[in-house]
Design a protein around this motif. Structure first.
Motif, PDB file in Angstrom:
ATOM      1  N   GLU A  69       0.832  -1.208   0.000  1.00  0.00           N
ATOM      2  CA  GLU A  69       0.000   0.000   0.000  1.00  0.00           C
ATOM      3  C   GLU A  69       0.863   1.254   0.000  1.00  0.00           C
ATOM      4  OE1 GLU A  69      -3.605   1.809   2.708  1.00  0.00           O
ATOM      5  OE2 GLU A  69      -3.554  -0.305   2.183  1.00  0.00           O
ATOM      6  N   THR A  99       0.599   0.999  -4.239  1.00  0.00           N
ATOM      7  CA  THR A  99      -0.754   1.335  -4.704  1.00  0.00           C
ATOM      8  C   THR A  99      -1.349   2.554  -4.007  1.00  0.00           C
ATOM      9  OG1 THR A  99      -1.882  -0.034  -3.038  1.00  0.00           O
ATOM     10  CG2 THR A  99      -1.175  -1.122  -5.082  1.00  0.00           C
ATOM     11  N   GLY A 101      -3.278   2.713  -1.551  1.00  0.00           N
ATOM     12  CA  GLY A 101      -4.655   2.484  -1.143  1.00  0.00           C
ATOM     13  C   GLY A 101      -5.680   2.582  -2.247  1.00  0.00           C
ATOM     14  N   LEU A 106      -4.105  -1.167  -7.517  1.00  0.00           N
ATOM     15  CA  LEU A 106      -3.837  -2.544  -7.094  1.00  0.00           C
ATOM     16  C   LEU A 106      -4.134  -3.524  -8.230  1.00  0.00           C
ATOM     17  CD1 LEU A 106      -3.063  -4.623  -5.019  1.00  0.00           C
ATOM     18  CD2 LEU A 106      -5.265  -4.314  -3.900  1.00  0.00           C
ATOM     19  N   SER A 125      -1.496  -4.913   2.537  1.00  0.00           N
ATOM     20  CA  SER A 125      -2.548  -3.906   2.391  1.00  0.00           C
ATOM     21  C   SER A 125      -3.227  -3.630   3.724  1.00  0.00           C
ATOM     22  CB  SER A 125      -3.593  -4.396   1.375  1.00  0.00           C
ATOM     23  OG  SER A 125      -4.687  -3.513   1.296  1.00  0.00           O
ATOM     24  N   ILE A 128      -8.191  -3.794   1.376  1.00  0.00           N
ATOM     25  CA  ILE A 128      -8.373  -4.514   0.115  1.00  0.00           C
ATOM     26  C   ILE A 128      -9.847  -4.902  -0.033  1.00  0.00           C
ATOM     27  CG2 ILE A 128      -7.851  -6.788   1.088  1.00  0.00           C
ATOM     28  CD1 ILE A 128      -6.351  -7.357  -1.573  1.00  0.00           C
ATOM     29  N   ASP A 147      -2.738  -8.545   5.732  1.00  0.00           N
ATOM     30  CA  ASP A 147      -3.661  -7.435   5.984  1.00  0.00           C
ATOM     31  C   ASP A 147      -4.221  -7.601   7.384  1.00  0.00           C
ATOM     32  OD1 ASP A 147      -5.798  -5.667   6.200  1.00  0.00           O
ATOM     33  OD2 ASP A 147      -6.386  -5.879   4.112  1.00  0.00           O
TER      34      ASP A 147
END
Length: 335
Positions: A69, A99, A101, A106, A125, A128, A147
């Motif tokens: 992220e 990415t 967020g 993504l 992440s 996601i 995550d």
């Protein structure tokens, strides 16, 4: 000069292209004389094979894709370090993509890594979506998701038991003689914040103590500072002696508020955070907190992924739970 090709190697060695390929890939027997000629030609021409083309033929690129992220998030950088260093021990290189967020970013990262023939993907992440998970599964590339803010029942991962670690942190405060202990969480709840609240409540209810939960606007140091007045008000009315915060940043923000208002930590209140971020070690008083083994989480994750890639025993048939470590520092004291 143009880069030499496999044809150039074959011509100089006086052998066929298929013989050169066999020597390079060690795929089929080749006579010692032919092998010597091929290796001599490779050295003379300083030939370096096209790894992408080679991976297409061999269906093995020795590449792992890591989608993160934001590498600027401290614990994510620690996870990546564990993934990368252990990956290198297994002769795998890492392709990193951030990415920030964004779900579209993504999805684009997944497609990009597929074009690079990665053999597996690690996704780190905090947010996601179910749609992206479907895309990951449809991609058919082995992947592992790290995550801590979600609990996907059908996806095993590497993590700590946040409920139990929060329970042990409150237990530690109680062992110092504190009974009136408040917990500061964030207003917008998620899986992680809820599970830590559950750990706090579990200990308080076991000891027949009143749970006191206060909600900050968010989970930054500014949010910790801004909630300071409310926390102190509750502290006076509930006779609080200790306060546990959702993370180190909010805890440090509150300590800053205390400093600005003549309130002493830990003389007036013991304060604990969670996460053992860098700020917990450099701020004064140094913060009592829970250290999460992020490097180890990344290291075990990449080992599990490589075993899946190689078709070996899956070491993530269930979630792999690691122990965290309680770090006692200067922000707590006995009553």
């Amino acid at each position: 000069m143009a880069q030499p090709t496999i044809k150039d190697v074959a011509k100089l060695a006086g052998v066929s292209i298929s013989t050169v390929s066999r020597v390079m890939n060690d795929s089929k027997p080749v006579s010692p004389e032919a092998r010597r000629k091929v290796l001599d030609a490779i050295n003379k021409l300083d030939f370096k094979p096209n790894e992408l083309a080679r991976s297409l033929v061999m269906k093995k690129s020795n590449l792992i894709g890591v989608i993160v992220e934001d590498i600027g998030i401290e614990y994510m950088a620690q996870l990546i370090r564990g993934v990368e260093e252990i990956g290198h021990l297994y002769k795998y290189d890492i392709i990193l993509s951030s990415t920030y967020g964004d779900d579209n970013a993504l999805e684009n990262a997944i497609e990009f890594l597929s074009t690079k023939q990665v053999e597996g993907i690690v996704v780190i992440s905090e947010n996601i979506s179910a749609e992206v998970l479907v895309k990951l599964r449809d991609n058919k590339t082995p992947f592992i998701l790290l995550d801590k803010f979600h609990d996907f029942k059908k996806l095993n991962t590497v993590k700590i038991d946040y409920l139990n670690e929060q329970y042990k942190l409150i237990e530690y405060l109680n062992s110092l003689g504190h009974e009136n202990i408040a917990y500061v969480t964030k207003k917008d709840h998620d899986y992680l914040s809820d599970i830590k609240i559950e750990g706090y409540k579990k200990f308080m209810e076991k000891k027949n103590l009143e749970p006191i939960i206060i909600e900050a606007r968010g989970n930054s140091s500014d949010d910790g500072y801004n909630i300071g007045e409310e926390v102190i008000s509750q502290a006076k009315s509930k006779n609080l002696s200790a306060i546990s915060f959702i993370n180190d940043q909010v805890a440090v923000g509150f300590i800053a508020y205390c400093y600005d208002n003549g309130i002493k930590v830990p003389d007036d209140f013991s304060v604990v955070g969670f996460g053992d971020s860098e700020i917990s070690r450099v701020y004064r008083p140094k913060l009592t907190t829970v250290s999460i083994p992020n490097y180890d989480i990344g290291a075990i994750c990449i080992r599990a992924l490589i075993k899946r890639i190689r078709g070996e025993e899956d070491i993530l048939e269930n979630n792999w739970i690691l122990d965290a470590q309680l770090i006692s520092r200067d922000s707590t004291k006995s009553r």
